[in-house]
Design an enzyme around this catalytic site. Structure first.
Site, PDB file in Angstrom:
ATOM      1  N   GLU A 326       0.836  -1.196   0.000  1.00 54.18           N
ATOM      2  CA  GLU A 326       0.000   0.000   0.000  1.00 54.18           C
ATOM      3  C   GLU A 326       0.872   1.248   0.000  1.00 54.18           C
ATOM      4  OE1 GLU A 326      -4.107  -1.307   2.321  1.00 54.18           O
ATOM      5  OE2 GLU A 326      -2.610  -0.134   3.390  1.00 54.18           O
ATOM      6  N   CYS A 327       0.640   2.137  -0.953  1.00 50.77           N
ATOM      7  CA  CYS A 327       1.202   3.484  -0.992  1.00 50.77           C
ATOM      8  C   CYS A 327       2.724   3.494  -0.870  1.00 50.77           C
ATOM      9  CB  CYS A 327       0.550   4.353   0.079  1.00 50.77           C
ATOM     10  SG  CYS A 327       0.708   6.119  -0.228  1.00 50.77           S
ATOM     11  N   GLY A 328       3.275   3.709   0.319  1.00 47.38           N
ATOM     12  CA  GLY A 328       4.724   3.699   0.473  1.00 47.38           C
ATOM     13  C   GLY A 328       5.333   2.383   0.041  1.00 47.38           C
ATOM     14  N   SER A 429      -1.084  -0.876  -4.445  1.00 41.78           N
ATOM     15  CA  SER A 429      -2.032   0.210  -4.672  1.00 41.78           C
ATOM     16  C   SER A 429      -1.659   1.446  -3.873  1.00 41.78           C
ATOM     17  CB  SER A 429      -3.446  -0.234  -4.279  1.00 41.78           C
ATOM     18  OG  SER A 429      -3.557  -0.326  -2.868  1.00 41.78           O
TER      19      SER A 429
END
Length: 471
Positions: A326-328, A429
């Site tokens: 996720e993200c990072g 994502s």
């Protein structure tokens, strides 16, 4: 259960610092303090959990229905003496005009009295109509007391107390003066996270001492004792015996995890094995991988320098290890991160580059719709799910023809239309999901990890038989 909600007339009133101080001061008295945070947030809960010595759970009226919030709240209360919920923004702020997802609505749903933290700078007598207005606006919300924040001295405090005592029936629970020791470092996502600061525990102790000295803790507990929940205590969470091992990145670069999601992974049968992307040189022996969000851009030189770990992650995912990022975590799996005129190589699993922008690229709640490319069992194409995002990076130079697990109906995602990049057995994502908020991602991911391992074991078992037949 003694419990309360700490809120304020508006954001930036100092309620996070006051809540942190209350948690620390009460924990220092020997109480089991259970913190909660309203809304989507990782950083404040890290600080609150560190102060209380217990995981902080998020309660989000937009992502969770009332039953899910009550279930999360009840589960968190197990073994606690007092629960403290920190609100976000102002007491009556929220996305809906009717206030259905406001802090006040959360307090009403859980039967919580409200402690109002008021930034008193520039105020004297005017504090009285402010408090009266909050009482009158929603009479069913019980304002149990006020904590005066950023007072300018004893004379200023006296005027504020006199006005409230004369015009209202709301007690003053304490006052906290302007103090440089209460200042907390911030960056683009809010506070700097605990793992990045070597003196986080010392800061918490000092904030607890200052807030505890200025606030009547017995009066706070008396307010919490007036809570009137209309639900029974929660049963213990049922667990499936751990039969899969999932590596989870836990370090200064990656620390954005929801406590209830980690509990849901364990309840579904996962043993979480932490590893450090900055210092470890290989992955632990695991069946799956989870890399959450964080601030990889602030550690990108160290991440690049740890070439053995980058190579280990790339080889594992390209070799079929089921993974979720996720993200990072997505940024770490890209070819590179570019920030402030510098670039650093990352794991190179994703054929694109994460480039930091001056302004947020995606911010707020997201609505996603599952596609046929989602590999996790237990779902189907077309099913909608809600989450949230807050990222300053975008993926650039992406290769064409990639598969995505979600279509974006609201939000930005990876390219404004899609999110959940699918490569090998990886889903990566920008969206952050909450398993307890209805996405059910945790048991689905564990089931996927379990299925991948079963296929791997079956293939390994079949290989010698095939060789024997050929011979």
């Amino acid at each position: 259960m003694d419990s309360l909600l700490v809120s304020a007339p508006h954001k930036s009133s100092g309620k996070t610092t006051v809540t942190l101080g209350l948690c620390a001061a009460l924990a220092q008295r020997g109480l089991q303090v259970q913190p909660f945070k309203k809304g989507p947030d990782y950083i404040d809960p890290m600080w609150l959990a560190r102060a209380a010595g217990r995981p902080c759970f998020n309660l989000d009226p937009y992502l969770m229905d009332p039953a899910q919030m009550v279930r999360c709240f009840r589960q968190g209360l197990l073994g606690a003496d007092i629960a403290i919920v920190e609100g976000n923004k102002g007491l009556h702020d929220g996305m809906a005009l009717d206030g259905s997802n406001s802090n006040a609505a959360l307090a009403r749903r859980l039967g919580l009295p409200v402690v109002l933290v008021i930034d008193a700078r520039g105020m004297t007598r005017g504090i009285a109509p402010l408090v009266l207005g909050f009482q009158a606006f929603e009479p069913l919300i019980r304002i149990g007391g006020v904590i005066l924040n950023r007072v300018g001295g004893s004379r200023h405090e006296g005027k504020l107390r006199a006005a409230l005592e004369h015009y209202t029936d709301v007690p003053v629970l304490g006052a906290v003066g302007e103090d440089a020791r209460l200042a907390m470092d911030e960056r683009h996502l809010g506070l700097v996270s605990c793992p990045e600061l070597g003196d986080a525990d010392a800061r918490i102790r000092e904030i607890g001492r200052i807030v505890g000295a200025g606030v009547d803790l017995d009066a706070v507990r008396a307010v919490a004792a007036t809570a009137a929940p209309d639900f029974d205590p929660a049963p213990a969470l049922a667990h499936t015996s751990a039969d899969v091992r999932i590596a989870i990145a836990r370090d200064r670069a990656f620390s954005f995890y929801y406590a209830d999601d980690l509990a849901a992974l364990e309840a579904a049968g996962a043993k979480l094995v932490p590893f450090d992307t900055l210092h470890d040189t290989r992955l632990p022996d695991v069946d799956g991988l989870f890399i959450g969000g964080g601030f990889p851009e602030t550690c990108m030189a160290e991440l690049e320098a740890n070439a053995p770990m980058r190579a280990a992650v790339r080889e594992a995912i390209e070799g079929g290890l089921p993974a979720y990022a996720e993200c990072g975590g997505l940024m770490y799996l890209a070819r590179s991160i570019r920030w402030q005129g510098r670039s650093a190589r990352m794991a190179g699993v994703i054929p694109g580059d994460a480039v930091m922008q001056a302004r947020p690229v995606g911010r707020g709640y997201v609505h996603l719709r599952e596609t046929a490319s989602m590999p996790w069992p237990g779902g189907s194409a077309g099913v909608g799910v809600r989450g949230h995002e807050f990222h300053h990076s975008r993926l650039e130079n992406l290769a064409p023809g990639l598969a995505y697990a979600w279509q974006v109906e609201r939000g930005q995602g990876i390219d404004g239309e899609r999110d959940g990049l699918r490569l090998h057995n990886l889903v990566a994502s920008y969206a952050h999901l909450r398993s307890g908020a209805g996405s059910n991602w945790a048991p689905r991911f564990v089931a996927f990890v379990r299925a991948c391992r079963a296929r791997r074991v079956a293939a390994a078992t079949a290989a010698p038989l095939l060789l024997a037949e050929e011979a």
